[in-house]
Design a protein around this motif. Sequence first.
Motif, PDB file in Angstrom:
ATOM      1  N   LEU A   1       0.814  -1.215   0.000  1.00 29.99           N
ATOM      2  CA  LEU A   1       0.000   0.000   0.000  1.00 29.99           C
ATOM      3  C   LEU A   1       0.846   1.263   0.000  1.00 29.99           C
ATOM      4  O   LEU A   1       0.317   2.363  -0.027  1.00 29.99           O
ATOM      5  CB  LEU A   1      -0.937  -0.007   1.217  1.00 29.99           C
ATOM      6  CG  LEU A   1      -1.804  -1.266   1.339  1.00 29.99           C
ATOM      7  CD1 LEU A   1      -2.693  -1.185   2.564  1.00 29.99           C
ATOM      8  CD2 LEU A   1      -2.656  -1.458   0.087  1.00 29.99           C
ATOM      9  N   LYS A   2       2.163   1.083   0.038  1.00 30.34           N
ATOM     10  CA  LYS A   2       3.024   2.263   0.039  1.00 30.34           C
ATOM     11  C   LYS A   2       2.970   2.938  -1.320  1.00 30.34           C
ATOM     12  O   LYS A   2       2.924   2.291  -2.355  1.00 30.34           O
ATOM     13  CB  LYS A   2       4.451   1.861   0.395  1.00 30.34           C
ATOM     14  CG  LYS A   2       4.560   1.438   1.836  1.00 30.34           C
ATOM     15  CD  LYS A   2       5.933   1.759   2.419  1.00 30.34           C
ATOM     16  CE  LYS A   2       6.019   1.359   3.880  1.00 30.34           C
ATOM     17  NZ  LYS A   2       6.774   0.129   4.088  1.00 30.34           N
ATOM     18  N   ARG A   3       3.015   4.219  -1.274  1.00 27.78           N
ATOM     19  CA  ARG A   3       2.888   5.023  -2.474  1.00 27.78           C
ATOM     20  C   ARG A   3       3.973   4.695  -3.485  1.00 27.78           C
ATOM     21  O   ARG A   3       5.147   4.615  -3.129  1.00 27.78           O
ATOM     22  CB  ARG A   3       2.973   6.504  -2.099  1.00 27.78           C
ATOM     23  CG  ARG A   3       2.222   7.428  -3.003  1.00 27.78           C
ATOM     24  CD  ARG A   3       2.134   8.786  -2.343  1.00 27.78           C
ATOM     25  NE  ARG A   3       3.473   9.357  -2.175  1.00 27.78           N
ATOM     26  CZ  ARG A   3       3.932  10.359  -2.913  1.00 27.78           C
ATOM     27  NH1 ARG A   3       3.172  10.879  -3.827  1.00 27.78           N
ATOM     28  NH2 ARG A   3       5.140  10.833  -2.724  1.00 27.78           N
ATOM     29  N   GLY A   4       3.573   4.536  -4.709  1.00 26.62           N
ATOM     30  CA  GLY A   4       4.538   4.351  -5.773  1.00 26.62           C
ATOM     31  C   GLY A   4       5.219   2.996  -5.786  1.00 26.62           C
ATOM     32  O   GLY A   4       6.144   2.787  -6.541  1.00 26.62           O
ATOM     33  N   ASN A   5       4.757   2.091  -4.952  1.00 24.97           N
ATOM     34  CA  ASN A   5       5.407   0.788  -4.922  1.00 24.97           C
ATOM     35  C   ASN A   5       5.042  -0.033  -6.156  1.00 24.97           C
ATOM     36  O   ASN A   5       3.892  -0.193  -6.496  1.00 24.97           O
ATOM     37  CB  ASN A   5       4.995   0.022  -3.674  1.00 24.97           C
ATOM     38  CG  ASN A   5       5.613  -1.351  -3.683  1.00 24.97           C
ATOM     39  OD1 ASN A   5       6.830  -1.487  -3.651  1.00 24.97           O
ATOM     40  ND2 ASN A   5       4.808  -2.354  -3.793  1.00 24.97           N
TER      41      ASN A   5
ATOM     42  N   LEU B   1       6.977  -3.055  -6.854  1.00 23.62           N
ATOM     43  CA  LEU B   1       7.653  -4.347  -6.778  1.00 23.62           C
ATOM     44  C   LEU B   1       6.669  -5.479  -7.048  1.00 23.62           C
ATOM     45  O   LEU B   1       5.564  -5.482  -6.527  1.00 23.62           O
ATOM     46  CB  LEU B   1       8.243  -4.546  -5.381  1.00 23.62           C
ATOM     47  CG  LEU B   1       9.666  -4.098  -5.156  1.00 23.62           C
ATOM     48  CD1 LEU B   1      10.110  -4.559  -3.775  1.00 23.62           C
ATOM     49  CD2 LEU B   1      10.582  -4.636  -6.218  1.00 23.62           C
ATOM     50  N   SER B   2       7.102  -6.448  -7.848  1.00 23.20           N
ATOM     51  CA  SER B   2       6.196  -7.543  -8.195  1.00 23.20           C
ATOM     52  C   SER B   2       6.267  -8.684  -7.187  1.00 23.20           C
ATOM     53  O   SER B   2       5.433  -9.573  -7.192  1.00 23.20           O
ATOM     54  CB  SER B   2       6.518  -8.056  -9.592  1.00 23.20           C
ATOM     55  OG  SER B   2       7.893  -8.333  -9.686  1.00 23.20           O
ATOM     56  N   VAL B   3       7.283  -8.634  -6.359  1.00 21.22           N
ATOM     57  CA  VAL B   3       7.416  -9.591  -5.268  1.00 21.22           C
ATOM     58  C   VAL B   3       7.770  -8.796  -4.034  1.00 21.22           C
ATOM     59  O   VAL B   3       8.715  -8.017  -4.065  1.00 21.22           O
ATOM     60  CB  VAL B   3       8.541 -10.608  -5.555  1.00 21.22           C
ATOM     61  CG1 VAL B   3       8.838 -11.431  -4.328  1.00 21.22           C
ATOM     62  CG2 VAL B   3       8.166 -11.517  -6.720  1.00 21.22           C
ATOM     63  N   MET B   4       7.031  -8.947  -2.970  1.00 23.55           N
ATOM     64  CA  MET B   4       7.331  -8.135  -1.791  1.00 23.55           C
ATOM     65  C   MET B   4       7.029  -8.878  -0.504  1.00 23.55           C
ATOM     66  O   MET B   4       6.246  -9.826  -0.501  1.00 23.55           O
ATOM     67  CB  MET B   4       6.558  -6.834  -1.860  1.00 23.55           C
ATOM     68  CG  MET B   4       5.069  -7.010  -1.794  1.00 23.55           C
ATOM     69  SD  MET B   4       4.235  -5.426  -1.874  1.00 23.55           S
ATOM     70  CE  MET B   4       4.353  -5.091  -3.620  1.00 23.55           C
ATOM     71  N   PRO B   5       7.689  -8.446   0.574  1.00 23.25           N
ATOM     72  CA  PRO B   5       7.485  -9.130   1.849  1.00 23.25           C
ATOM     73  C   PRO B   5       6.149  -8.765   2.501  1.00 23.25           C
ATOM     74  O   PRO B   5       5.634  -7.674   2.313  1.00 23.25           O
ATOM     75  CB  PRO B   5       8.649  -8.622   2.705  1.00 23.25           C
ATOM     76  CG  PRO B   5       9.064  -7.329   2.083  1.00 23.25           C
ATOM     77  CD  PRO B   5       8.714  -7.414   0.633  1.00 23.25           C
ATOM     78  N   VAL B   6       5.634  -9.709   3.256  1.00 26.04           N
ATOM     79  CA  VAL B   6       4.423  -9.515   4.053  1.00 26.04           C
ATOM     80  C   VAL B   6       4.789  -9.924   5.472  1.00 26.04           C
ATOM     81  O   VAL B   6       5.445 -10.953   5.663  1.00 26.04           O
ATOM     82  CB  VAL B   6       3.280 -10.412   3.519  1.00 26.04           C
ATOM     83  CG1 VAL B   6       2.082 -10.409   4.456  1.00 26.04           C
ATOM     84  CG2 VAL B   6       2.866  -9.993   2.109  1.00 26.04           C
ATOM     85  N   THR B   7       4.404  -9.131   6.454  1.00 30.91           N
ATOM     86  CA  THR B   7       4.723  -9.516   7.836  1.00 30.91           C
ATOM     87  C   THR B   7       3.750 -10.598   8.309  1.00 30.91           C
ATOM     88  O   THR B   7       2.674 -10.779   7.735  1.00 30.91           O
ATOM     89  CB  THR B   7       4.617  -8.323   8.802  1.00 30.91           C
ATOM     90  OG1 THR B   7       3.243  -7.923   8.874  1.00 30.91           O
ATOM     91  CG2 THR B   7       5.465  -7.150   8.337  1.00 30.91           C
ATOM     92  N   ALA B   8       4.154 -11.289   9.376  1.00 31.77           N
ATOM     93  CA  ALA B   8       3.293 -12.343   9.929  1.00 31.77           C
ATOM     94  C   ALA B   8       1.960 -11.751  10.371  1.00 31.77           C
ATOM     95  O   ALA B   8       0.908 -12.374  10.221  1.00 31.77           O
ATOM     96  CB  ALA B   8       4.004 -13.026  11.099  1.00 31.77           C
ATOM     97  N   GLU B   9       2.023 -10.547  10.909  1.00 30.17           N
ATOM     98  CA  GLU B   9       0.787  -9.896  11.352  1.00 30.17           C
ATOM     99  C   GLU B   9      -0.136  -9.614  10.179  1.00 30.17           C
ATOM    100  O   GLU B   9      -1.350  -9.827  10.243  1.00 30.17           O
ATOM    101  CB  GLU B   9       1.112  -8.581  12.077  1.00 30.17           C
ATOM    102  CG  GLU B   9       1.804  -8.740  13.428  1.00 30.17           C
ATOM    103  CD  GLU B   9       3.279  -9.124  13.287  1.00 30.17           C
ATOM    104  OE1 GLU B   9       3.883  -8.873  12.222  1.00 30.17           O
ATOM    105  OE2 GLU B   9       3.829  -9.700  14.249  1.00 30.17           O
ATOM    106  N   GLU B  10       0.465  -9.093   9.093  1.00 34.23           N
ATOM    107  CA  GLU B  10      -0.348  -8.800   7.907  1.00 34.23           C
ATOM    108  C   GLU B  10      -0.933 -10.076   7.313  1.00 34.23           C
ATOM    109  O   GLU B  10      -2.090 -10.107   6.889  1.00 34.23           O
ATOM    110  CB  GLU B  10       0.517  -8.068   6.861  1.00 34.23           C
ATOM    111  CG  GLU B  10       0.884  -6.660   7.279  1.00 34.23           C
ATOM    112  CD  GLU B  10       2.111  -6.102   6.534  1.00 34.23           C
ATOM    113  OE1 GLU B  10       2.451  -4.939   6.760  1.00 34.23           O
ATOM    114  OE2 GLU B  10       2.730  -6.855   5.752  1.00 34.23           O
TER     115      GLU B  10
END
Length: 155
Positions: A131-135, A137-146
Motif C-alpha cells: 500500500l506504500k505510495r509508488g510501490n 515491486l512484483s514480489v514483496m514481503p508480508v509480515t506475519a501480522e499482515e
Amino acid sequence: MAVNYWLFKSEPDAFSIDDLFAMPDATDHWDGIRNYQARNIMRDEMKKGDKGFFYHSSCKVPGVVGEVKIVSSAYDDHTALDPASPYFDPKASAENPRWCMVDVQATKRYPDIIALTVLKACDELSSMSLLKRGNRLSVMPVTAEEWTFIRKLAR
DNA sequence: GCCAACGTTGGC
DNA sequence: GCCAACGTTGGC
C-alpha cells in the motif's frame, strides 16, 4: 527457521491464480522477474516452505485472490537466455544468468477477491509494502501480522 | 487511456 | 558518478 510470508503480483490476463491451479500439481516457476530488488528478495530471502499471497494487478478489481506455497529456493531463470521468450535479456548469459526464479504451488483460492480498496481501508495494514505510495515491486514481503490479518478477511 | 512514480540507461 | 531521457508499472 521461521516461515516467511510474501506477496506475488501477477496480471490475471497474463497469468492468473486459476492458471496456476491448472498446472500439474498446481505448481509453476515464477519466471520473468526483471527487477533487481525483487530478484534479491527471491534469491536471498525466499526459501522452501514459505508462503505467499497471490495478487491480481492491472485488472478490473485488483486484490488478493489466494495463497501459494514456495516449493523451491531460487534458481536460474532460463527464460532470460531464450531469444524467443518475452523475458529474454541480451545481457544475461549462461555464466551470468542475472535473473532467478522460485517454484510456487497454489494452495488456496479465495471464494471472493480481497480487493485492494478493502485492504486500503484497514488501519492494521497502513504500513504494508503493497500500500506504500509508488510501490511497483512484483514480489514483496508480508509480515506475519499482515498475513494473519488478511487471511481473516477471506471468506 | 492517463499519469504519477520509480528503475534503468547512457552520455558526459 | 551525475543526471536527463526514457521505459515500465499499475491504479484510476
